[in-house]
Scaffold this active site. Structure first.
Site, short mmCIF file in Angstrom:
data_model
loop_
_atom_site.label_atom_id
_atom_site.label_comp_id
_atom_site.label_asym_id
_atom_site.label_seq_id
_atom_site.Cartn_x
_atom_site.Cartn_y
_atom_site.Cartn_z
CD1 TRP A 360 -2.99 1.45 0.85
CD2 TRP A 360 -1.42 2.47 2.06
NE1 TRP A 360 -3.45 2.70 1.18
CE2 TRP A 360 -2.51 3.35 1.91
CE3 TRP A 360 -0.29 2.89 2.78
CZ2 TRP A 360 -2.51 4.62 2.48
CZ3 TRP A 360 -0.29 4.16 3.33
CH2 TRP A 360 -1.39 5.00 3.18
CG HIS A 361 3.31 2.40 3.30
ND1 HIS A 361 2.58 1.45 3.98
CD2 HIS A 361 3.37 3.48 4.12
CE1 HIS A 361 2.22 1.93 5.15
NE2 HIS A 361 2.68 3.16 5.26
N GLY A 362 3.83 1.69 -1.30
CA GLY A 362 4.55 1.98 -2.53
C GLY A 362 4.68 0.76 -3.43
#
Length: 572
Positions: A360-362
């Site tokens: 989700w973060h990257g």
């Protein structure tokens, strides 16, 4: 002033300029907020008009931040409003399932397309040895429809905040399906919920059941609420501009962008200082967002709770980015089975949740590795806490000896780091065993807690090596570049150390190291101390609060960099 100049001025003011986004750290935002607040005071008792006004103000805010990507935000809002309504008014279980699938699928489709196209294409090319290149089909179709060549078709740009408002919208649809909430009847009220500008581009992720009841209340701002709102805004600005930006520009970014040009000590210091930088950056944004929302009479959820006071990896994720952690728990971990399917399945569910949380973060393997390491830390700790001290000592010594032998035969930097880490853990376990089992004396509870906090902070910091090296990069290149950066830093930290250089390095970056130490000390203040100075700030007379605002602006100005740094979580 000639009429043409006036028209040009307002045209530029209303147009999108990627060089002048509405950031909390810029004057333009506060001018925008002053106008919004003025409009709010005129409409404060007319709830429907107020919400409609704030929805359009939020859309303008997003347009000034992301340009035509505001169309995606509107599409998400329309999609979830319609789907939520149909789910709530449909009795058929089968139709309800299809509708919730449709709502979630369309939201995730946009997220995957804009955020993960490069990553999944890279994975596909690696597996099947192809050379597929990215083509922005949305830009191509738009150009064909409009008969222009305005949009680039060879590049996919990530819309700011898409992960946040997508997750927020998904939770609304799912909660209606689960019959936890009823659908919102008024589109403008719902649009305000999705688009509310303080938390739109970097969170916190707002739940419908927490926020939507506030939409129907009249504006109210007490004297104490005003004081605490101003406190959070000032607190956030100082975190961002004094701590985060100064540490980034003057040390962290220099080292991480060129790790081979710096010493082992500087590389190690950079990732520890980055832990404070990313916390000050993200929690600073959240503090400002909470304060701005509170001035308008709305309350957003707490997103941080002194995360570097955590005593284990699981405790850390109960304190860090709380709105995301609870979202993943409620909409991923529990639906997977949570802890209801036995120990092995619980650990699998935890790992899946943390791996997807990392993704989700990257869109990079570095973020997946970072999420996986955090998940592994939680799983290991859950088993570790059930083991007796003698067996802990045996296990840690066995791993220490293993790491020592591996490093002897394969002197690799990563094995050297593993050897030192196992030595530190073994030392702590040995002391615990001697105090409790041999001398039959319990160690000081505060000392034991401090040791646990230290180990957790070191663990979290080392996982951040993969987090930071995957940030602020071109999506087309970030996977390969991020891995090379992480590898270079590991090689440096696990390489040769010149201990005689350390005093000179600390002296050269004295302000950076001093700021880091002071920031960590303040972070570790007891909660009752922080509550005391927050309450006393709110009790100050208005003129004193005004002086505090001016003093903060003056202090921040002394630290401000020539080029303001964007908030780190804008890229997520």
């Amino acid at each position: 002033m000639p009429l043409e100049n006036i028209i040009t001025f307002f045209t530029n003011l209303l147009a999108f300029d990627d060089k002048l986004p509405l950031l909390f750290t810029q004057f333009y935002f506060w001018a925008f907020f002053a106008l919004v607040f003025a409009g709010l005071t005129l409409l404060k008792n007319k709830v429907m008009l107020r919400n409609t006004f704030l929805m359009f103000a939020s859309l303008f805010f997003y347009f000034k931040t992301s340009g035509l990507f505001v169309i995606l935000l509107l599409f998400t809002t329309l999609n979830c409003f319609w789907v939520g309504k149909r789910i709530d008014l449909t009795e058929s279980v089968r139709k309800r399932k299809w509708l919730v699938f449709l709502g979630v699928f369309l939201n995730l489709l946009l997220l995957v397309y804009f955020k993960y196209a490069y990553f999944f294409t890279s994975v596909y090319n690696s597996i099947f040895h192809t050379n597929v290149e990215i083509l922005n089909y949305l830009a191509l179709w738009t150009n064909n429809f409009a008969g222009t060549t305005y949009f680039r078709v060879d590049n996919i740009v990530l819309p700011v905040g898409i992960s946040f408002y997508t997750f927020q919208s998904i939770s609304y649809v799912i909660d209606i399906y689960r019959k936890r909430i009823k659908h919102e009847r008024n589109f403008f009220d719902f649009g305000f919920f999705v688009c509310f500008f303080p938390g739109l581009v970097a969170g916190p992720i707002i739940r419908a059941n927490q926020f939507m009841p506030q939409l129907h209340r009249k504006f109210f701002l007490s004297r104490r609420q005003f004081g605490i709102a101003v406190f959070w805004i000032l607190n956030g600005l100082m975190k961002k501009l004094i701590l985060s930006d100064y540490l980034a520009v003057n040390f962290v970014d220099r080292v991480i962008e060129n790790p081979n040009f710096f010493t082992a000590f500087e590389n190690l210091s950079a990732i520890f200082i980055y832990s404070l930088q990313v916390y000050a950056d993200f929690s600073g944004y959240t503090d400002i967002a909470i304060g701005v929302a509170m001035l308008m009479g709305f309350y957003m959820p707490k997103n941080f709770n002194a995360p570097y006071k955590a005593t284990n990896p699981g405790d850390f994720w109960k304190r860090w980015h709380i709105s995301l952690s609870t979202w993943l728990k409620d909409y991923l971990y529990i639906p997977l089975g949570g802890n209801r399917k036995g120990k092995f399945r619980t650990n699998i569910n935890l790992m899946i949740t943390m791996l997807l949380g990392g993704l989700w973060h990257g869109a990079s393997w570095n973020f997946v590795i970072w999420g996986g390491l955090n998940g592994l830390g939680i799983v290991i700790y859950k088993g570790w806490r059930k083991i007796k001290n003698l067996n802990r000592l045996r296990i840690t010594l066995a791993f220490f000896i293993l790491a020592m032998h591996l490093y002897f035969f394969f002197p690799m930097p990563v094995l050297k780091i593993a050897l030192v880490w196992m030595g530190v853990i073994s030392f702590g376990v040995l002391l615990s065993f001697l105090f409790i089992d041999v001398f039959k004396r319990k160690p000081f509870q505060k000392l034991n807690r401090a040791w646990s906090i230290f180990l957790t902070f070191v663990f979290v910091t080392f996982t951040r090596l993969f987090f930071r090296s995957g940030s602020n990069l071109d999506p087309a290149e970030q996977t390969a570049h991020a891995w090379q950066t992480a590898k270079a830093m590991v090689n440096k930290i696990g390489g040769t150390w010149n201990w005689e250089q350390i005093p000179d390095i600390v002296g050269a970056y004295f302000a950076v190291f001093l700021l880091f130490v002071l920031g960590m000390i303040i972070h570790w203040f007891p909660e009752r101390w922080k509550r005391w100075y927050r309450i006393n700030f709110t009790l100050l007379p208005i003129w004193a609060i005004g002086l505090a605002v001016l003093a903060t602006i003056f202090l921040v100005y002394q630290f401000i960099t020539a080029d303001l740094q964007p908030f780190i979580y804008f890229q997520f």
